[in-house]
Motif scaffolding. Structure first.
Motif, PDB file in Angstrom:
ATOM      1  N   LEU A 155       0.859  -1.190   0.023  1.00 32.11           N
ATOM      2  CA  LEU A 155       0.037  -0.135   0.035  1.00 32.11           C
ATOM      3  C   LEU A 155       0.923   1.331  -0.104  1.00 32.11           C
ATOM      4  O   LEU A 155       0.543   2.251  -0.890  1.00 32.11           O
ATOM      5  CB  LEU A 155      -0.963  -0.061   1.213  1.00 32.11           C
ATOM      6  CG  LEU A 155      -2.003   1.191   1.050  1.00 32.11           C
ATOM      7  CD1 LEU A 155      -2.725   1.275  -0.088  1.00 32.11           C
ATOM      8  CD2 LEU A 155      -2.587   1.064   2.687  1.00 32.11           C
ATOM      9  N   PRO A 156       1.956   1.445   0.840  1.00 34.35           N
ATOM     10  CA  PRO A 156       2.620   2.410   0.851  1.00 34.35           C
ATOM     11  C   PRO A 156       3.356   2.954  -0.556  1.00 34.35           C
ATOM     12  O   PRO A 156       3.503   3.991  -1.070  1.00 34.35           O
ATOM     13  CB  PRO A 156       3.748   2.427   1.610  1.00 34.35           C
ATOM     14  CG  PRO A 156       3.410   1.376   2.747  1.00 34.35           C
ATOM     15  CD  PRO A 156       2.380   0.437   1.884  1.00 34.35           C
ATOM     16  N   MET A 200       0.608   4.286  -2.919  1.00 33.68           N
ATOM     17  CA  MET A 200       0.560   5.648  -2.667  1.00 33.68           C
ATOM     18  C   MET A 200       1.482   6.475  -3.346  1.00 33.68           C
ATOM     19  O   MET A 200       1.382   7.644  -3.905  1.00 33.68           O
ATOM     20  CB  MET A 200       0.201   5.840  -1.141  1.00 33.68           C
ATOM     21  CG  MET A 200      -1.092   5.123  -0.614  1.00 33.68           C
ATOM     22  SD  MET A 200      -2.402   5.345  -1.330  1.00 33.68           S
ATOM     23  CE  MET A 200      -2.664   6.977  -0.999  1.00 33.68           C
ATOM     24  N   LYS A 201       2.763   6.038  -3.262  1.00 36.73           N
ATOM     25  CA  LYS A 201       3.927   6.841  -3.775  1.00 36.73           C
ATOM     26  C   LYS A 201       3.875   6.916  -5.350  1.00 36.73           C
ATOM     27  O   LYS A 201       4.162   7.890  -5.890  1.00 36.73           O
ATOM     28  CB  LYS A 201       5.269   6.188  -3.439  1.00 36.73           C
ATOM     29  CG  LYS A 201       5.756   6.131  -1.788  1.00 36.73           C
ATOM     30  CD  LYS A 201       7.036   5.522  -1.827  1.00 36.73           C
ATOM     31  CE  LYS A 201       7.352   5.619  -0.212  1.00 36.73           C
ATOM     32  NZ  LYS A 201       8.574   4.630   0.056  1.00 36.73           N
ATOM     33  N   LYS A 242       1.197   6.815  -7.037  1.00 32.73           N
ATOM     34  CA  LYS A 242       0.130   7.776  -7.678  1.00 32.73           C
ATOM     35  C   LYS A 242       0.493   9.086  -7.548  1.00 32.73           C
ATOM     36  O   LYS A 242       0.058  10.127  -8.516  1.00 32.73           O
ATOM     37  CB  LYS A 242      -1.205   7.651  -6.452  1.00 32.73           C
ATOM     38  CG  LYS A 242      -1.854   6.342  -6.597  1.00 32.73           C
ATOM     39  CD  LYS A 242      -3.034   6.587  -5.693  1.00 32.73           C
ATOM     40  CE  LYS A 242      -3.847   5.308  -5.624  1.00 32.73           C
ATOM     41  NZ  LYS A 242      -4.982   5.436  -4.905  1.00 32.73           N
ATOM     42  N   LYS A 243       1.602   9.568  -6.930  1.00 28.19           N
ATOM     43  CA  LYS A 243       2.087  10.902  -6.722  1.00 28.19           C
ATOM     44  C   LYS A 243       3.184  11.355  -7.807  1.00 28.19           C
ATOM     45  O   LYS A 243       3.402  12.462  -8.175  1.00 28.19           O
ATOM     46  CB  LYS A 243       2.539  11.392  -5.649  1.00 28.19           C
ATOM     47  CG  LYS A 243       1.554  11.398  -4.188  1.00 28.19           C
ATOM     48  CD  LYS A 243       2.333  11.476  -2.952  1.00 28.19           C
ATOM     49  CE  LYS A 243       1.430  11.369  -1.836  1.00 28.19           C
ATOM     50  NZ  LYS A 243       1.745  11.480  -0.424  1.00 28.19           N
TER      51      LYS A 243
END
Length: 119
Positions: free
Chosen positions: A59-60, A63-64, A66-67
């Motif tokens: 999950l981390p 999220m990275k 996506k940015k």
């Protein structure tokens, strides 16, 4: 098709690969067990599901990702030639098959086979 265009050997459905000098030893599963072939490099290889264990994203890391910005490129930016190299001459349906016949006994089967010129 890729191997044919490049005129390279191919190893399909590889479940195990070993590099021996300038050759590859490709093991693949077939109906009767395992088949092992040895091909020269460069070669085209297609992999079976058993070749590698997939890595799953955490999950981390999702999220990275996506940015991060996505850089869009065109085919001309990459120098890719998209002119067709294959010419389709025709596309036809296969010939239709005749319907089957249910026979009552073996004697009728023999008569039908003789009429058809099969025996």
């Amino acid at each position: 098709m890729t191997a044919a265009f490049l005129d390279w050997p191919q190893g399909t459905f590889a479940s195990k690969l070993e590099k021996i000098d300038d050759k590859l030893k490709v093991t693949r599963e077939v109906d009767g067990g395992l088949e092992t072939i040895q091909i020269k490099m460069p070669a085209v290889i297609s992999a079976d599901l058993r070749l590698n264990e997939p890595r799953y994203a955490t999950l981390p890391n999702i999220m990275k990702a996506k940015k991060k910005p996505i850089k869009k490129l065109t085919l001309s930016d990459l120098g890719v030639d998209t002119t067709p190299r294959i010419e389709v001459l025709s596309v036809e349906d296969p010939p239709t098959r005749q319907a089957g016949v249910v026979l009552a006994d073996v004697d009728q089967l023999i008569v039908k086979l003789k009429e058809g010129g099969h025996i």
